[in-house]
Design an enzyme around this catalytic site. Structure first.
Site, PDB file in Angstrom:
ATOM      1  N   GLY A  21       0.829  -1.193   0.000  1.00 55.47           N
ATOM      2  CA  GLY A  21       0.000   0.000   0.000  1.00 55.47           C
ATOM      3  C   GLY A  21       0.866   1.247   0.000  1.00 55.47           C
ATOM      4  N   GLY A  48       0.366  -5.193   0.835  1.00 56.31           N
ATOM      5  CA  GLY A  48      -0.924  -5.135   0.166  1.00 56.31           C
ATOM      6  C   GLY A  48      -1.012  -6.018  -1.055  1.00 56.31           C
ATOM      7  CD  GLU A 108       3.227  -5.621   5.938  1.00 54.38           C
ATOM      8  OE1 GLU A 108       2.624  -5.579   4.856  1.00 54.38           O
ATOM      9  OE2 GLU A 108       3.823  -6.646   6.332  1.00 54.38           O
ATOM     10  CG  ASP A 126      -2.224  -4.325   6.732  1.00 58.56           C
ATOM     11  OD1 ASP A 126      -1.272  -4.755   6.053  1.00 58.56           O
ATOM     12  OD2 ASP A 126      -2.795  -3.250   6.452  1.00 58.56           O
TER      13      ASP A 126
END
Length: 357
Positions: free
Chosen positions: A83, A132, A155, A163
């Site tokens: 992302g 992502g 991350e 996530d």
């Protein structure tokens, strides 16, 4: 964006802009194709991009002429590098909290839409598939890796956590392999990705046009890749002894301090390399990720994990190391973050619990 501005090979394949030029769509027979079109950023996702992907899925959901949908990435470098966390950090620092957390909510909504889609979704995990990129590909009905695939959830190095629902799968990976990947951010190839169920098959990248032709002719999930898959060894399986010893598994996951101690005391060079990776990460993010893994293992669906992701994303952006981690890795690029805690021993259970509130 005019047709002339679309890369020539994509225009020739019938791709046209959606609501944003950074996501293209095309139809070939019974196949609908989504192309992430931000190649200079390795197709890192923006809010407009995740909205456009969902709009495509919605448009084709009830179209009986569409039997399958592919998700692909433009350029030679990969499907998606994650992302646009630099944009998220900037929005947060500017006080635009709706834009900050709206990105995560809309991205997770897209992840859920892919997981629930009533038709076959085929993700082409060629090249870099990180963050992502895992979210947009690993809940597809058929996940196709190649000899160039590089998968990671890195991350914790930016003060965040894996996530996009990834912990649902990683919490169910064999032994401690999911915790190993989640905490250290280690990059693995397609065969390892299959081993931890982030991918289904590995093919040679030159075989992808054949897969597309078969899907356009209405091929089923298995028929689309029949005779095209390649075999290989998963290095994660070969390293299970020290991985399981250091990280534990399921409800028996070790604490961050115990993980680090076991890695440092191991006779295996790869374990000590993992220790070196772990100490570069945000201690708070590592601790939060371990707790999130424990909780995800007891959840029944990716939807529950995505709801947890919403809470933890907000917690780590507002009260964790996200702003500093993105600064150090992606903005100033000095690779010298000043984490809120210097070691795992400084973190309390109460601090971690507050992040999930």
């Amino acid at each position: 964006m005019s047709t002339q501005e679309i890369p020539e090979e994509l225009a020739a394949a019938g791709f046209a802009p959606t609501s944003t030029p950074e996501v293209l769509a095309a139809r070939t027979g019974s196949l609908a194709r989504i192309m992430l079109n931000r190649p200079k950023a390795i197709n890192a996702l923006t809010t407009d991009m995740v909205d456009a992907v969902r709009e495509c899925l919605d448009a084709w959901r009830d179209d009986d002429s569409v039997t399958s949908v592919t998700i692909e990435g433009a350029g030679e470098r990969g499907l998606c590098a994650g992302g646009d966390v630099r944009g998220v950090r900037e929005a947060f620092l500017e006080g635009e909290h709706e834009r900050t957390f709206g990105f995560f909510e809309r991205e997770y909504r897209m992840n859920a839409a892919i997981a629930d889609y009533p038709k076959l979704v085929v993700s082409y995990q060629d090249g870099i598939v990180m963050g992502g990129g895992v979210g947009i590909s690993s809940y597809a009905g058929l996940r196709v890796a190649t000899e160039r695939t590089k998968v990671a959830m890195p991350e914790t190095i930016i003060g965040f956590f894996p996530d996009v629902g990834a912990l649902y799968l990683l919490s169910r990976a064999p032994g401690g392999t999911g915790a190993y990947l989640a905490l250290t951010g280690t990059t693995v190839d397609g065969h390892d990705s299959c081993y931890v169920a982030l991918s289904d098959v590995v093919i040679d990248s030159t075989s992808w046009p054949t897969v597309l032709e078969r899907l356009a002719d209405g091929a089923s999930r298995d028929d689309a890749v029949a005779g095209l898959t390649t075999n290989g060894n998963a290095s994660l399986e070969a390293n299970r002894a020290w991985i399981d010893d250091a990280f534990g598994a399921g409800e028996q996951l070790r604490t961050p301090s115990d993980v680090l101690a076991h890695l440092r005391d191991s006779d295996d060079d790869a374990a000590r390399e993992a220790a070196a990776l772990l100490v570069q990460r945000s201690p708070l993010s590592v601790a939060a990720t371990l707790e999130a893994l424990r909780r995800a293992a007891a959840m029944d669906s990716v939807h529950e994990v995505l709801e947890q992701d919403k809470r933890l994303a907000r917690g780590l952006v507002e009260h964790g190391d996200f702003v500093e981690g993105v600064r150090a890795q992606l903005v100033d690029k000095d690779r010298s973050p000043k984490w809120s805690q210097k070691s795992f021993d400084e973190i309390t259970d109460e601090q971690v619990a507050r992040l999930f509130a």
